[in-house]
Enzyme design. Structure first.
Site, PDB file in Angstrom:
ATOM      1  N   SER A 134       0.664  -0.866   0.044  1.00  0.00           N
ATOM      2  CA  SER A 134      -0.076   0.063  -0.305  1.00  0.00           C
ATOM      3  C   SER A 134       1.097   1.313   0.224  1.00  0.00           C
ATOM      4  O   SER A 134       1.424   1.522  -0.750  1.00  0.00           O
ATOM      5  CB  SER A 134      -0.913  -0.157   0.970  1.00  0.00           C
ATOM      6  OG  SER A 134      -1.788   1.070   1.041  1.00  0.00           O
ATOM      7  N   HIS A 168      -4.045  -1.910  -4.601  1.00  0.00           N
ATOM      8  CA  HIS A 168      -5.761  -2.546  -3.926  1.00  0.00           C
ATOM      9  C   HIS A 168      -5.981  -2.716  -4.851  1.00  0.00           C
ATOM     10  O   HIS A 168      -7.167  -2.039  -4.957  1.00  0.00           O
ATOM     11  CB  HIS A 168      -6.315  -1.658  -3.490  1.00  0.00           C
ATOM     12  CG  HIS A 168      -4.969  -1.508  -1.509  1.00  0.00           C
ATOM     13  ND1 HIS A 168      -4.698  -2.561  -1.311  1.00  0.00           N
ATOM     14  CD2 HIS A 168      -5.221  -0.286  -1.170  1.00  0.00           C
ATOM     15  CE1 HIS A 168      -4.244  -2.024  -0.020  1.00  0.00           C
ATOM     16  NE2 HIS A 168      -4.316  -0.313   0.090  1.00  0.00           N
TER      17      HIS A 168
END
Lengths: 249, 266
Positions: A134, A168
């Site tokens: 992330s 993501h």
């Protein structure tokens, strides 16, 4: 440090101990790159604001099989177990620097204020393996898509990798649309990864894509003939090789 | 927006220490902050950025304010799932309350999110800025921080002229570093405040000094030539009125327990 190791970055679209409790495949892959019995691994949880529970989870995951440490940029005055004194000397002698998730904008702001951006660049050049998920993936790239506060936007990362990055990719559909639109509007071409997929770069080039989930995907996203093309990349599912190995043994 | 809103003076309450994170049993300074807004149920936003948004600070904030104000917090590390812009969130407040921690991180992270400009705009619009420690020094030209370990001077946002040093009694090693910096001209003259002491600024003028603790004080210091001129400022003691404890809100759990006990006695 390993004089023989090239600069390497393993950028997770999501996954590892932070997101996949009980699935160590991505973390194991990174530790394997260290080629050392007890790799020296330092956790950098800046993007989460050095959240205590996150630091604890890191130690729970790695302390038994690695030389573990963590950097706190919020409590440098208190010495609560984080690296004290010369951060640079410590980081340059690690095998792996593992950057946690959170806000990439806050991460970059804090790193620059403490000169950690420069230190990490130096570590990368010297063969310390950089990895993260992330925000801990986005930070290494030239440009990154973040959707932390409100709509997705593009921010400049450290630029070790001359590409853009989107994480993501499966989890948040609007990111996918926005990323393609950004690349169409002139953002650097780059790589998108689903949760569970990790992009392994050697030097500035993508060497391999691995995954901890059988169906996790990754893409190269680039403009071609006035359109934005999303090209699927070959992904090696790490679970199969594990099973193969155990079958052989 | 009413004319009254437009005409609100910029106000900053800078605390040397104190408030809900440091004085869980003494609401005097936090109560005082609410009086700076001329409306019931003010909207108050907590920014725990300087400590990395720790849950304990956020919980203490709601424990102090949730009953008397429309209280929310803004995290720059964790996702809220809100699509509202930072500008929308900040500029609708009556009070923005900034917690303590690392001043270097606070300013760097605010700047990365362009929140520094937004808070200056909020201040100009009359949104009251309140803070302690790093969250107080940040409004001044500079202060003294431990953000990198040892004590050192650091520049602030400069909304208020002069420098500010905190925890003058609680961390006694801090004051000499500040005084030396003022004497050498590294920092402009300014104020040092004990824990529990708040300085209220209207515009850029210091108008009141208040305290939640008897005996606590503030200090003004300036370099005049090569000399340091300093004088003690006696604060107004807040919440000294008798019967104050009885006015404090009783937590639900305790009220429930008391009712239960009363019922059992019957």
């Amino acid at each position: 440090m390993h004089a023989t190791r090239p600069p390497q970055i393993v950028a997770f679209g999501g996954g590892g101990f932070s997101m996949e409790a009980g699935n160590p495949l991505l973390d194991d892959y990174v530790l394997g790159l260290a080629e050392r019995e007890r790799p020296r691994v330092c956790f950098v949880p800046t993007a989460s604001g050095d959240a205590d529970h996150y630091v604890v989870r890191f130690y729970r995951t790695f302390a038994a099989r690695c030389e573990t440490s963590h950097v706190s940029l919020f409590r440098r005055d208190r010495g609560d177990g984080a690296v004290e004194g010369d951060l640079e000397a410590h980081l340059l002698t690690r095998d792996v620097i593992y950057v946690g998730g959170g806000s990439v904008v806050s991460l970059l702001g804090a790193w620059r204020a403490h000169g950690l951006d420069r230190v990490l660049k130096g570590a990368w050049r010297r063969g310390v393996i950089l990895c993260g998920l992330s925000a801990g993936s986005l930070c290494w790239f030239q440009e990154a898509v973040t959707a932390f506060h409100g709509a997705p936007t593009v921010v400049r990362g450290l630029g070790l990798l001359p590409h853009s990055n989107c994480v993501h990719y499966d989890g948040e559909p609007e990111r996918r649309e926005e990323y393609r639109r950004f690349v169409g509007d002139g953002v650097t071409a780059g790589y998108a990864a689903d949760d569970g997929a990790a992009l392994h770069f050697v030097g500035r080039d993508l060497r391999r894509v691995v995954s901890s989930r059988r169906h996790a995907r990754a893409f190269h996203v680039a403009p071609r003939d006035g359109e934005v093309v999303e090209q699927p990349l070959a992904v090696s599912y790490l679970g199969d090789s594990e099973r193969d190995l155990s079958a052989v043994a | 927006m009413s004319i009254r809103d437009v005409l609100r003076d910029p106000q900053i309450l800078a605390m040397g220490g104190g408030g809900f994170t440091m004085e869980p049993d003494n609401p005097a300074l936090d109560d005082f902050a609410l009086t700076l807004v001329g409306r019931p149920e003010p909207r108050i936003l907590f920014l725990p950025t300087a400590s990395g948004d720790p849950t304990a600070q956020i919980t203490a904030f709601y424990a102090r304010y949730a009953r008397r104000a429309s209280a929310t917090h803004l995290s720059l590390f964790r996702r809220h799932g809100s699509a509202r812009s930072l500008a929308d969130i900040v500029l609708e407040q009556d009070i923005v309350y900034v917690g303590g921690g690392s001043m270097r991180n606070l300013l760097a992270i605010w700047r990365a999110h362009a929140l520094d400009e937004l808070l200056a705009e909020a201040w100009r619009r009359g949104i009251v800025l309140v803070g302690l420690s790093a969250g107080a020094m940040c409004w001044f030209a500079g202060g003294v921080t431990r953000s990198s370990g040892p004590l050192e001077t650091i520049a602030g946002l400069g909304l208020l002229p002069g420098s500010f040093s905190v925890h003058a009694d609680g961390e006694p090693e801090r004051l000499p570093v500040w005084l030396a910096a003022v004497r050498s001209g590294e920092l402009p003259g300014g104020w040092a405040a004990d824990d529990g002491v708040g300085l209220l600024f209207r515009g850029t003028r210091m108008v009141r000094v208040v305290s939640s603790r008897p005996g606590a004080a503030a200090l003004r210091a300036d370099a005049v030539g090569a000399e340091l001129v300093r004088h003690r400022i006696e604060p107004e003691l807040l919440g000294a009125a008798p019967g104050r404890l009885a006015e404090r809100p009783v937590p639900d759990a305790i009220r429930e327990l008391r009712e239960l006990r009363r019922a059992m006695r019957r």
